[in-house]
Design a protein around this motif. Structure first.
Motif, mmCIF file in Angstrom:
data_model
loop_
_atom_site.group_PDB
_atom_site.id
_atom_site.type_symbol
_atom_site.label_atom_id
_atom_site.label_comp_id
_atom_site.label_asym_id
_atom_site.label_seq_id
_atom_site.Cartn_x
_atom_site.Cartn_y
_atom_site.Cartn_z
ATOM 1 N N ILE A 46 44.129 13.078 80.474
ATOM 2 C CA ILE A 46 44.009 13.923 79.293
ATOM 3 C C ILE A 46 43.092 15.120 79.503
ATOM 4 C CG2 ILE A 46 43.313 13.960 76.864
ATOM 5 C CD1 ILE A 46 44.093 11.013 76.722
ATOM 6 N N ALA A 50 43.633 19.283 78.409
ATOM 7 C CA ALA A 50 43.348 19.443 76.977
ATOM 8 C C ALA A 50 43.325 20.907 76.544
ATOM 9 C CB ALA A 50 42.019 18.773 76.632
ATOM 10 N N VAL A 63 52.421 12.697 77.985
ATOM 11 C CA VAL A 63 51.146 12.104 77.580
ATOM 12 C C VAL A 63 51.385 10.985 76.568
ATOM 13 C CG1 VAL A 63 50.615 13.701 75.686
ATOM 14 C CG2 VAL A 63 48.776 12.563 76.887
ATOM 15 N N CYS A 102 40.089 14.836 74.145
ATOM 16 C CA CYS A 102 40.988 15.714 73.382
ATOM 17 C C CYS A 102 41.207 15.134 71.995
ATOM 18 C CB CYS A 102 42.324 15.871 74.110
ATOM 19 S SG CYS A 102 43.537 16.858 73.210
ATOM 20 N N VAL A 105 44.917 14.336 70.941
ATOM 21 C CA VAL A 105 45.456 13.056 71.399
ATOM 22 C C VAL A 105 44.895 11.930 70.552
ATOM 23 C CG1 VAL A 105 45.611 11.451 73.338
ATOM 24 C CG2 VAL A 105 45.818 13.909 73.740
#
Length: 418
Positions: A46, A50, A63, A102, A105
């Motif tokens: 991640i 990001a 992802v 992030c 996410v």
């Protein structure tokens, strides 16, 4: 929910020692191992991407599949339906790791877990057997649809209507600012029935349901926000989650507790990212012949962020333990953790930009992304101002009794922000 070892690939045999100011969480060995695995996943899959996702305002399918493959999308789902069945503290540590890397996410995990929570607790047997395995495995992604143009913090102003039909319901209305709405497969939608507010699980491709992408968000830009429109959208009777009249004070309030808890831990992770970025920059950047880290005003900023971040993590840990034991104080603990962690994250992000100076304002500076994301944390799942009202009412009620309140709290705990 019980603790389950996450399926993180390449998890270290033992977690790296945290900075001294983050000690004191008193995690179990299993939780520390899980924490290290979560951090390793976020660092590999991640964090390197990001900033790009933020610029593109998009989370790629890769992802989402990676989260599913690791078992993270099923973190909050029961084992009997294919989920990880994580205990609240371990679930919180996952949110912290994702929030550190992030917030977009982490936002996906938040709303997906809110749908899982609602279906698990309030869905009928047919609804659970159909959707929980798919949500747990990540083959279907859920989104939470409560906010409307006239119903943000004031959810009592809900206007989306559900008309009873011979074989189900017909939804008319719209929802706003739906996280991951652009790509979710199913939505937990709240509407008004003749018998009171209700919740429905609505499939994305249901006739009469349309999705309008939203771009240019201040923060969590990669969370793929959307508006939803329902034009006589037909849903079957088994799509009802709970029963009519239970939609807000039961289904929504319960799901939003999961959301607030997730955001609290995610905010703590974001704040930790601010501390780390500021410390590294202050050690490397020289001004007036010495590193920024030797300037007292910069030391003050770093001290404030570090101490507040530690305090936020401890409040999150307390909330997680109370949730795990089903303690009646858990609700207030979650509110307090989200309130303090979100405020601390925004302050830390603002100070991190200050420490970085002009560099922190640049388009490629991670700290300016952190600042934009942190502001969102003060709004979603209950604004800071709503939280101040609810927490103050709780304190007055406990210390002065009901007579200390001029009016009873309405829809306590049902505040989505927006």
């Amino acid at each position: 929910m019980t603790t389950a070892r996450p399926r993180s690939r390449g998890a270290p045999d033992s977690p790296a020692a945290p900075p001294p100011w983050t000690e004191g969480l008193e995690l179990t060995d299993e939780q520390r191992t899980a924490q290290a695995g979560f951090a390793d996943f976020a660092r590999r899959e991640i964090l390197p991407h990001a900033d790009r996702w933020d610029r593109e305002e998009h989370l790629p399918g890769e992802v989402v599949r990676a989260l599913a493959d690791e078992g993270h999308l099923g973190a909050w789902a029961p084992r009997e339906h294919g989920g990880a069945g994580l205990d609240p503290v371990t679930f919180g540590l996952l949110n912290e790791a994702l929030g550190h890397a992030c917030s977009s996410v982490r936002s996906l995990l938040t709303v997906h877990s809110m749908v899982i929570r609602a279906v698990t607790r309030w869905g009928g047997s047919r609804l659970r057997s159909r959707w929980l395995p798919a949500l747990a495995s990540g083959t279907a992604v859920g989104a939470f649809a409560l906010t409307e143009p006239e119903a943000g913090s004031d959810v009592a102003s809900l206007r989306t209507a559900a008309e009873k039909t011979a074989d189900g319901y017909r939804l008319t209305g719209g929802k706003r600012w739906i996280t991951f709405g652009q790509a979710a497969d199913v939505f937990l939608v709240f509407a008004r029935c003749d018998d009171g507010p209700a919740a429905f699980l609505v499939e994305r491709d249901a006739p009469g349901c349309t999705v309008e992408p939203v771009t240019g968000m201040l923060g969590t830009r990669a969370a793929m926000t959307a508006h939803l429109h329902f034009d006589g959208c037909a849903v079957p009777a088994e799509a009802l989650v709970g029963r009519a009249g239970f939609g807000l004070n039961a289904v929504a309030a319960d799901a939003l507790e999961t959301g607030r808890y997730s955001v609290a831990w995610g905010s703590a992770g974001l704040a930790r990212a601010c501390v780390e970025a500021s410390a590294r920059h202050a050690a490397a950047r020289e001004q007036f012949g010495r590193p920024l880290a030797q300037h007292e005003l910069v030391q003050r900023l770093i001290t404030e962020m570090a101490v507040n971040t530690s305090a936020a993590r401890l409040l999150c840990l307390r909330a997680g333990r109370l949730l795990h034991s089903a303690d009646p104080q858990a609700v207030e603990a979650v509110w307090s953790a989200k309130y303090f962690a979100a405020r601390s994250a925004f302050r830390a992000a603002a100070d991190a930009v200050q420490v970085h100076g002009a560099r922190g304002c640049g388009p490629d500076a991670p700290v300016q992304r952190l600042l934009r994301d942190a502001k969102i944390m003060e709004i979603i799942e209950g604004t800071t101002e709503i939280q101040q009202t609810v927490i103050a009412q709780s304190v007055v009620r406990e210390l002065a009794g009901p007579a200390g309140l001029s009016a009873p709290a309405q829809n306590r705990g049902v505040h989505s922000g927006g």
